[in-house]
Design an enzyme around this catalytic site. Structure first.
Site, PDB file in Angstrom:
ATOM      1  N   ARG A  56      -0.506  88.399  54.607  1.00  0.00           N
ATOM      2  CA  ARG A  56      -1.352  87.610  53.717  1.00  0.00           C
ATOM      3  C   ARG A  56      -2.771  87.583  54.265  1.00  0.00           C
ATOM      4  O   ARG A  56      -2.978  87.674  55.475  1.00  0.00           O
ATOM      5  CB  ARG A  56      -0.867  86.154  53.654  1.00  0.00           C
ATOM      6  CG  ARG A  56       0.425  85.949  52.934  1.00  0.00           C
ATOM      7  CD  ARG A  56       0.997  84.606  53.282  1.00  0.00           C
ATOM      8  NE  ARG A  56       1.284  84.530  54.720  1.00  0.00           N
ATOM      9  CZ  ARG A  56       1.867  83.515  55.324  1.00  0.00           C
ATOM     10  NH1 ARG A  56       2.213  82.452  54.624  1.00  0.00           N
ATOM     11  NH2 ARG A  56       2.098  83.523  56.619  1.00  0.00           N
ATOM     12  N   HIS A  75      17.969  91.753  57.281  1.00  0.00           N
ATOM     13  CA  HIS A  75      19.001  90.721  57.150  1.00  0.00           C
ATOM     14  C   HIS A  75      19.370  90.638  55.668  1.00  0.00           C
ATOM     15  O   HIS A  75      18.500  90.793  54.815  1.00  0.00           O
ATOM     16  CB  HIS A  75      18.455  89.386  57.666  1.00  0.00           C
ATOM     17  CG  HIS A  75      19.404  88.234  57.554  1.00  0.00           C
ATOM     18  ND1 HIS A  75      20.741  88.340  57.850  1.00  0.00           N
ATOM     19  CD2 HIS A  75      19.205  86.948  57.172  1.00  0.00           C
ATOM     20  CE1 HIS A  75      21.330  87.163  57.666  1.00  0.00           C
ATOM     21  NE2 HIS A  75      20.411  86.308  57.243  1.00  0.00           N
ATOM     22  N   GLY A  81       5.891  89.502  62.894  1.00  0.00           N
ATOM     23  CA  GLY A  81       6.427  88.495  63.808  1.00  0.00           C
ATOM     24  C   GLY A  81       7.389  89.146  64.786  1.00  0.00           C
ATOM     25  O   GLY A  81       7.154  90.264  65.252  1.00  0.00           O
ATOM     26  N   ASP A  87      13.049  84.707  56.033  1.00  0.00           N
ATOM     27  CA  ASP A  87      13.985  84.816  54.907  1.00  0.00           C
ATOM     28  C   ASP A  87      13.602  83.906  53.744  1.00  0.00           C
ATOM     29  O   ASP A  87      13.725  84.284  52.582  1.00  0.00           O
ATOM     30  CB  ASP A  87      15.406  84.468  55.387  1.00  0.00           C
ATOM     31  CG  ASP A  87      15.881  85.435  56.453  1.00  0.00           C
ATOM     32  OD1 ASP A  87      15.814  86.656  56.216  1.00  0.00           O
ATOM     33  OD2 ASP A  87      16.290  84.982  57.535  1.00  0.00           O
TER      34      ASP A  87
END
Ligand code: NAD
Ligand code: MG
Ligand code: MG
Length: 339
Positions: free
Chosen positions: A48, A108, A25, A83
């Site tokens: 996936r 992150h 992404g 996340d």
């Protein structure tokens, strides 16, 4: 505060490793492409089965594996899925499959800091967190520059975690700008606070409230849009370039006087005390557990808020006015067909 640069890193350390980037992404495409262009030969994108991102990665001639296959293969696994999906990804596909002594990396700190992921003790765990959107991480790299990033080490099982992390940051282009040493806790809490109180939540609410105030007072929506939305970029560019004083040097004295008089009337003690409440919700983990239970329920209110916000008339006014300025659409940072 320690800051590292390219000269502190040995990029060959990452060039000689097998690197899997999970997710393609905003951050994923930038990491995979920047590392490839920095000479990391063995690179795979993990997605996936049936992921819509797979065609974008293949269009760049990147090889695509499933997360489990990539975990068995890689020396470094960079986790760049949303996340809220990382703990499932780790538990279901990475934990049992990663090689002994491999490195698990993040952009992150949320999942590690709030213990949503408890990594295997034999793994190195590090973070390279670019302080900018993924699309800018890519565009700055292509310009020969870089986005400053944070580095943090949570587990150093091999004794080499920092060296590998700095090599990764260098290949990403961050070593050109500076790689600042921090911890998972500090990165996570300041990142959440900044995006909620100032950058995303604060700014968009300020813009909408200003726009609506002018419209309710009977002014033309075109005027409201220019004054409260479009010109944000012109002001932010001046701050970005030389700080707040630089922006104030460039605006008129009338604008500067109004800035000093009205800014603090608006962002007063009550706003500051609500900022502290927001920070407290972040530090205590209340925000994260609320967000995770929202995700567990299928994100019903998140999706409703997204739909409602995108339906605001400010978006249609923006489309109309941007059509008058076709140069804005050239060299777009976000091209949904590619990244
Ligand atoms: P994104 O939503 O843009 O992209 C997520 C990608 O993951 C997509 O390619 C999606 O297909 C893929 N994906 C989703 N579920 C998956 C799964 N189970 N297995 C494999 N792939 C899957 O995400 P993003 O905004 O790039 O965020 C990734 C990480 O980077 C997050 O930790 C985020 O906090 C961090 N980060 C993002 C930005 C940013 O600019 N967006 C900035 C700094 C840090
Ligand atoms: Mg963030
Ligand atoms: Mg004006």
């Amino acid at each position: 505060m320690r800051v590292y640069y390219d000269r502190d890193a040995d990029v060959r350390l990452i060039q000689s490793k097998k690197v899997a980037v999970v997710g393609y992404g905003s951050q994923g495409h930038a990491h995979a492409l920047n590392l490839r262009d920095s000479g990391v030969k063995d690179i795979r994108v993990a997605l996936r089965q049936g992921s819509a991102s797979a065609d974008k990665a293949k269009a760049e001639k990147l090889k695509v594996l499933t997360p489990a296959e990539a975990a068995k293969w890689a020396d470094v696994v960079m986790v760049l899925v949303p996340d809220e999906l990382q703990s499932q990804l780790y538990g279901g596909h990475l934990h049992g499959n990663m090689k002994k002594g491999a490195a698990l990396a993040f952009a992150h700190g949320l999942n590690i800091h709030f213990r949503l992921i408890e990594p295997r003790p034999d793994l190195d765990v590090f973070m390279i967190a670019p302080k900018g959107p993924g699309h800018t991480v890519r565009s700055e790299y292509l310009r020969g520059a870089g986005v400053p990033s944070l580095v943090a080490i949570e587990q150093d099982a091999t004794g080499n975690a920092l060296e590998v992390a700095l090599a990764y940051a260098s290949a990403l282009g961050a070593g050109r700008a500076g790689v600042i040493e921090t911890t998972f806790r500090e990165e996570c809490e300041t990142d959440l606070f900044g995006e909620q109180a100032v950058l995303c939540g604060g700014l968009t609410s300020l813009i909408e409230a200003g726009y609506e105030t002018l419209i309710e007072a009977g002014y033309a929506p075109e005027m409201a849009y220019f004054e409260c939305v479009h010109e944000v970029k012109l002001i932010v560019d001046l701050i970005y370039e030389g700080g707040i004083a630089n922006m104030r040097y460039s605006i008129s004295n009338t604008a500067e006087y109004g800035d000093y008089c009205s800014g603090p009337r608006l962002i007063d003690a009550s706003v500051r005390s609500r900022m502290k409440e927001i920070l407290d919700d972040i530090q205590s983990g209340r925000f994260t557990s609320q967000w995770m239970s929202e995700c567990g329920a299928g994100q019903p209110s998140f999706k409703a808020m997204r739909r409602r916000a995108a339906g605001h008339e400010i978006e249609r006014m923006g489309e109309k006015l941007r059509a008058m300025m076709p140069w804005i659409g050239k060299d777009k940072l976000v091209d949904k067909s590619k990244n």
